[in-house]
Write a protein that holds these residues in place. Structure first.
Motif, PDB file in Angstrom:
ATOM      1  N   GLU A 174       0.821  -1.207   0.000  1.00  0.00           N
ATOM      2  CA  GLU A 174       0.000   0.000   0.000  1.00  0.00           C
ATOM      3  C   GLU A 174       0.861   1.265   0.000  1.00  0.00           C
ATOM      4  N   LYS A 175       1.977   1.230   0.731  1.00  0.00           N
ATOM      5  CA  LYS A 175       2.834   2.410   0.812  1.00  0.00           C
ATOM      6  C   LYS A 175       4.107   2.272  -0.010  1.00  0.00           C
ATOM      7  N   VAL A 176       4.169   1.280  -0.865  1.00  0.00           N
ATOM      8  CA  VAL A 176       5.359   1.077  -1.699  1.00  0.00           C
ATOM      9  C   VAL A 176       4.919   0.954  -3.155  1.00  0.00           C
ATOM     10  N   PRO A 177       4.646   2.105  -3.804  1.00  0.00           N
ATOM     11  CA  PRO A 177       4.208   2.069  -5.195  1.00  0.00           C
ATOM     12  C   PRO A 177       5.395   2.023  -6.160  1.00  0.00           C
ATOM     13  N   LEU A 178       5.158   1.444  -7.321  1.00  0.00           N
ATOM     14  CA  LEU A 178       6.122   1.439  -8.418  1.00  0.00           C
ATOM     15  C   LEU A 178       5.423   2.001  -9.651  1.00  0.00           C
ATOM     16  N   GLN A 179       6.216   2.507 -10.581  1.00  0.00           N
ATOM     17  CA  GLN A 179       5.710   2.814 -11.912  1.00  0.00           C
ATOM     18  C   GLN A 179       6.450   1.920 -12.897  1.00  0.00           C
ATOM     19  N   VAL A 180       5.695   1.194 -13.737  1.00  0.00           N
ATOM     20  CA  VAL A 180       6.314   0.356 -14.759  1.00  0.00           C
ATOM     21  C   VAL A 180       5.884   0.904 -16.119  1.00  0.00           C
ATOM     22  N   ILE A 181       6.869   1.181 -16.960  1.00  0.00           N
ATOM     23  CA  ILE A 181       6.622   1.825 -18.247  1.00  0.00           C
ATOM     24  C   ILE A 181       7.270   0.995 -19.348  1.00  0.00           C
ATOM     25  N   PHE A 182       6.488   0.681 -20.381  1.00  0.00           N
ATOM     26  CA  PHE A 182       6.944  -0.181 -21.471  1.00  0.00           C
ATOM     27  C   PHE A 182       6.989   0.591 -22.784  1.00  0.00           C
ATOM     28  N   TRP A 183       8.114   0.452 -23.476  1.00  0.00           N
ATOM     29  CA  TRP A 183       8.254   0.965 -24.841  1.00  0.00           C
ATOM     30  C   TRP A 183       8.530  -0.226 -25.751  1.00  0.00           C
ATOM     31  N   ASP A 184       7.743  -0.361 -26.795  1.00  0.00           N
ATOM     32  CA  ASP A 184       8.000  -1.445 -27.729  1.00  0.00           C
ATOM     33  C   ASP A 184       9.174  -1.078 -28.627  1.00  0.00           C
ATOM     34  N   GLY A 185       9.804  -2.080 -29.226  1.00  0.00           N
ATOM     35  CA  GLY A 185      10.963  -1.847 -30.078  1.00  0.00           C
ATOM     36  C   GLY A 185      10.577  -1.494 -31.508  1.00  0.00           C
TER      37      GLY A 185
END
Length: 216
Positions: free
Chosen positions: A158-169
Motif C-alpha cells: 500500500e505504501k510502496v508504489p512502483l511505476q512500470v513503463i513499457f516501450w516497444d521496439g
C-alpha cells in the motif's frame, strides 16, 4: 531436478523458514502500529501485495492468500513481506518524487543485477506485444499511466508504489521497460529488496500474460 536445483530449492526453503521463525519473535503489535495496518485480528495480519490480499498467521508466521486457497506463495513473495515488516522505519512516508533504480539510495551496487534480472527479461517478454502488456496490467487491476507505449502504477505494498513503463521496439531500438520508485522506498524495504520487488512486478505481469488468449 538437478542436484544444483535441489540445493537451491533447499536453500530457499531454509531462508524462508528462518524468516518465519524470526517473525514469531517480533512484536506484532509494533509492526501493525508502525505500518498503520488496519486489517488484522487475533489470528492474522492482512495486507495487500501487488493488489492481492495476503494473510500472515500470527501464531505460525505462515503466509497465505485468503482469496486463493489453493495458492502457495513463492519464495520472493514471502521474503518481501517479512522484510517489509522488519525493515520499514518508524513514521516512514513517501516523498512523491519518482526516481530511477540507480538513484535509489544504497541500491546502486545492485544496478547490474537489476538490469540483468528485471529490465532486460521484462522487456524481452513483451517485445512486439504492447497490447498484451496493457491487458495484463488492466487485468491485475493496476492504474494505467500515459507514459511510453503502456504504463501502470503498481502497488507493491500500500505504501510502496512502483511505476512500470513499457516501450516497444522498432528497427532502431529494442523494446525496453523502465521501473520508477519513490525516492524514499528504502525507508520501507532493504535496498536489495528493490530488485526483488522489480522481479515480482515482472512475475505478476508475465503470469497474467500467460493466461491471456492467443491472438490478443
Amino acid at each position: 531436478m538437478s542436484a544444483d536445483g535441489q540445493n537451491r530449492t533447499s536453500h530457499y526453503e531454509q531462508v524462508a523458514e528462518q524468516w518465519r521463525q524470526r517473525f514469531l519473535t517480533w512484536d506484532q503489535e509494533e509492526i501493525i502500529r508502525k505500518l498503520h495496518i488496519a486489517d488484522y485480528d487475533e489470528t492474522s495480519i492482512r495486507l495487500s501485495y501487488f493488489g492481492i490480499l495476503h494473510a500472515v498467521d500470527r501464531r505460525t508466521g505462515r503466509i497465505s492468500c485468503p482469496d486463493r486457497p489453493d495458492y502457495e506463495p513463492v519464495f520472493n513473495e514471502v521474503i518481501a513481506i517479512y522484510n517489509f515488516f522488519y525493515y520499514a522505519e518508524e513514521n516512514a512516508e513517501n516523498s512523491g518524487e519518482w526516481v530511477h533504480f540507480r538513484d535509489v539510495k544504497d541500491a546502486g551496487v545492485f544496478e547490474d543485477a537489476f538490469e540483468r534480472q528485471v529490465l532486460k527479461p521484462f522487456a524481452e517478454a513483451f517485445a512486439g506485444k504492447p497490447e498484451r502488456f496493457r491487458e495484463a496490467g488492466a487485468r491485475l487491476g493496476f492504474t494505467p499511466l500515459s507514459y511510453g507505449d503502456a504504463g501502470f502504477l503498481v502497488p507493491a505494498f500500500e505504501k510502496v508504489p512502483l511505476q512500470v513503463i513499457f516501450w516497444d521496439g522498432d528497427e532502431e531500438f529494442p523494446a525496453s521497460v523502465n521501473l520508477l520508485f519513490d525516492r524514499n522506498i528504502i525507508r520501507f524495504i532493504h535496498p536489495e529488496d528493490v530488485v526483488l520487488l522489480g522481479m515480482e512486478c515482472m512475475r505478476y505481469f508475465m503470469e497474467e500474460e500467460n493466461q491471456l488468449p492467443d491472438g490478443l
